[in-house]
Write a protein that holds these residues in place. Structure first.
Motif, PDB file in Angstrom:
ATOM      1  N   LEU A 161      -8.446   0.555  -3.102  1.00 62.72           N
ATOM      2  CA  LEU A 161      -8.801   0.955  -1.741  1.00 62.72           C
ATOM      3  C   LEU A 161     -10.277   0.679  -1.468  1.00 62.72           C
ATOM      4  O   LEU A 161     -10.629   0.114  -0.419  1.00 62.72           O
ATOM      5  CB  LEU A 161      -8.503   2.443  -1.545  1.00 62.72           C
ATOM      6  CG  LEU A 161      -8.985   3.087  -0.237  1.00 62.72           C
ATOM      7  CD1 LEU A 161      -8.306   2.432   0.967  1.00 62.72           C
ATOM      8  CD2 LEU A 161      -8.728   4.586  -0.253  1.00 62.72           C
ATOM      9  N   SER A 183      -8.906   8.854   3.417  1.00 54.19           N
ATOM     10  CA  SER A 183      -7.523   8.974   3.882  1.00 54.19           C
ATOM     11  C   SER A 183      -7.301   8.149   5.141  1.00 54.19           C
ATOM     12  O   SER A 183      -6.230   7.547   5.327  1.00 54.19           O
ATOM     13  CB  SER A 183      -7.149  10.443   4.119  1.00 54.19           C
ATOM     14  OG  SER A 183      -7.959  11.028   5.108  1.00 54.19           O
ATOM     15  N   PHE A 186       0.471   4.062  -3.009  1.00 61.71           N
ATOM     16  CA  PHE A 186       0.080   5.453  -2.786  1.00 61.71           C
ATOM     17  C   PHE A 186       1.212   6.450  -3.032  1.00 61.71           C
ATOM     18  O   PHE A 186       0.963   7.600  -3.386  1.00 61.71           O
ATOM     19  CB  PHE A 186      -0.459   5.626  -1.362  1.00 61.71           C
ATOM     20  CG  PHE A 186      -1.897   5.220  -1.211  1.00 61.71           C
ATOM     21  CD1 PHE A 186      -2.909   5.976  -1.797  1.00 61.71           C
ATOM     22  CD2 PHE A 186      -2.251   4.080  -0.501  1.00 61.71           C
ATOM     23  CE1 PHE A 186      -4.239   5.599  -1.686  1.00 61.71           C
ATOM     24  CE2 PHE A 186      -3.581   3.690  -0.378  1.00 61.71           C
ATOM     25  CZ  PHE A 186      -4.577   4.462  -0.973  1.00 61.71           C
ATOM     26  N   TRP A 211       0.815  -1.214   0.000  1.00 62.39           N
ATOM     27  CA  TRP A 211       0.000   0.000   0.000  1.00 62.39           C
ATOM     28  C   TRP A 211       0.852   1.270   0.000  1.00 62.39           C
ATOM     29  O   TRP A 211       0.511   2.243  -0.681  1.00 62.39           O
ATOM     30  CB  TRP A 211      -0.961  -0.018   1.192  1.00 62.39           C
ATOM     31  CG  TRP A 211      -2.067  -1.001   0.988  1.00 62.39           C
ATOM     32  CD1 TRP A 211      -2.241  -2.202   1.597  1.00 62.39           C
ATOM     33  CD2 TRP A 211      -3.149  -0.891   0.050  1.00 62.39           C
ATOM     34  NE1 TRP A 211      -3.353  -2.848   1.110  1.00 62.39           N
ATOM     35  CE2 TRP A 211      -3.934  -2.060   0.153  1.00 62.39           C
ATOM     36  CE3 TRP A 211      -3.537   0.106  -0.865  1.00 62.39           C
ATOM     37  CZ2 TRP A 211      -5.075  -2.273  -0.609  1.00 62.39           C
ATOM     38  CZ3 TRP A 211      -4.674  -0.112  -1.630  1.00 62.39           C
ATOM     39  CH2 TRP A 211      -5.428  -1.284  -1.504  1.00 62.39           C
ATOM     40  N   ALA A 255      -6.930   4.598   3.984  1.00 61.42           N
ATOM     41  CA  ALA A 255      -5.645   4.419   3.312  1.00 61.42           C
ATOM     42  C   ALA A 255      -4.512   4.316   4.316  1.00 61.42           C
ATOM     43  O   ALA A 255      -3.637   3.443   4.223  1.00 61.42           O
ATOM     44  CB  ALA A 255      -5.397   5.576   2.344  1.00 61.42           C
TER      45      ALA A 255
END
Length: 221
Positions: free
Chosen positions: A101, A212, A41, A37, A215
Motif C-alpha cells: 500500500l 484506510s 486486504f 487489493w 486502501a
C-alpha cells in the motif's frame, strides 16, 4: 523472508494460458486491480480456498471473454482499526500488504526527499528499511504498550542509513533533521502533519484514516 515481486500495478496487456498476448481495456485492468487489493486486504485465500479460487478463475475467464464480470466484487472491509490494531511484523500478510500500500504512493524519503527504491524494499524484506514514526524509546518512556508502539500506522519506509539520522527523539525534535520541504513529502508516505504535535494517539488516528482511505480507493470503494 523476502517480499514477493511487485504485482500491484497491472499492465494493459497480458499472456493467456497458451502464451498468446492479450490486450486489456481500462475497465478490465481496473477490475483486476480491484480484485488484487480486495483479495490482499481480506486474505481471500486463507479460508474456503478452493471455492474462492474456482470463483475467481471463472470470473477472470468471463472478464476476458465478455469484457466484464463480478471478479473482485466481494466485500473487503478495511477501516482505521485495521492499521491501529495490527502489528508490523516482517513476513506476515498484514505487513506485506501494508508495505505494498505504501509503495503505491511513490513515496519519497522523509530525510532527503529522494525517491525510495521500492524494488529494493520489496525484495529485501529487511526490518531496517522501516522506521517507527514515533520512536520506540520515546513511546516506552511514556508508558505506551508494545502493541500500540508497533501498530502498522506507526511505520513508514526509510532506509537504515536515514533511520540512524533521525534517531529516537520525539517527532517535534527530529523534524529539524528531515527534508526542508517535509510538508510536501509527507503525503507520499500517507503521513499527516499531526506527526509533529507529539500527540501519539491523535497521530495514530489521523494516519490510520489516511491509510484506510488509500486502501479503499485502491479497492474501488
Amino acid at each position: 523472508g523476502s517480499y514477493p515481486p511487485h504485482r500491484a500495478s497491472v499492465m494493459s496487456s497480458g499472456t493467456d494460458s497458451e502464451g498468446e498476448q492479450i490486450s486489456l481495456t481500462d475497465k478490465q485492468a481496473n477490475t483486476i486491480k480491484q480484485w488484487f487489493w480486495r483479495s490482499a486486504f481480506s486474505r481471500r485465500y486463507s479460508s474456503a480456498t478452493k471455492r474462492n479460487l474456482e470463483a475467481d478463475i471463472s470470473g477472470a475467464k468471463l472478464l476476458r471473454s465478455a469484457g466484464e464480470s463480478t471478479l473482485g466484487s466481494f466485500e473487503a472491509p478495511v477501516n482505521e482499526i485495521y492499521f491501529k490494531d495490527r502489528r508490523f511484523i516482517i513476513g506476515t500478510v498484514d505487513t506485506r500488504v501494508f508495505v505494498l500500500l505504501l509503495s503505491q504512493q511513490q513515496p519519497k524519503s522523509i530525510v532527503n526527499g529522494s525517491n525510495i527504491n521500492i524494488s529494493q524494499v520489496l525484495t529485501s524484506g529487511n526490518r531496517a528499511e522501516f522506521y517507527h514514526l514515533y520512536p520506540q524509546a520515546y513511546l516506552r518512556s511514556a508508558g505506551v504498550d508494545s502493541i500500540r508502539i508497533n501498530a502498522l500506522a506507526n511505520f513508514c519506509i526509510l532506509s537504515a542509513a536515514d533511520n540512524k539520522r533521525v534517531g529516537s527523539l520525539q517527532p517535534s525534535a527530529y523534524k529539524s533533521r528531515l527534508a526542508n520541504n517535509i510538508e510536501t513529502i509527507l503525503p507520499s508516505n500517507l503521513i499527516p502533519l499531526s506527526l509533529f504535535n507529539d500527540d501519539f494517539e491523535q497521530f495514530l488516528d489521523d494516519r490510520a484514516k489516511m491509510l484506510s482511505a488509500a486502501a479503499n480507493k485502491l479497492m474501488g470503494k
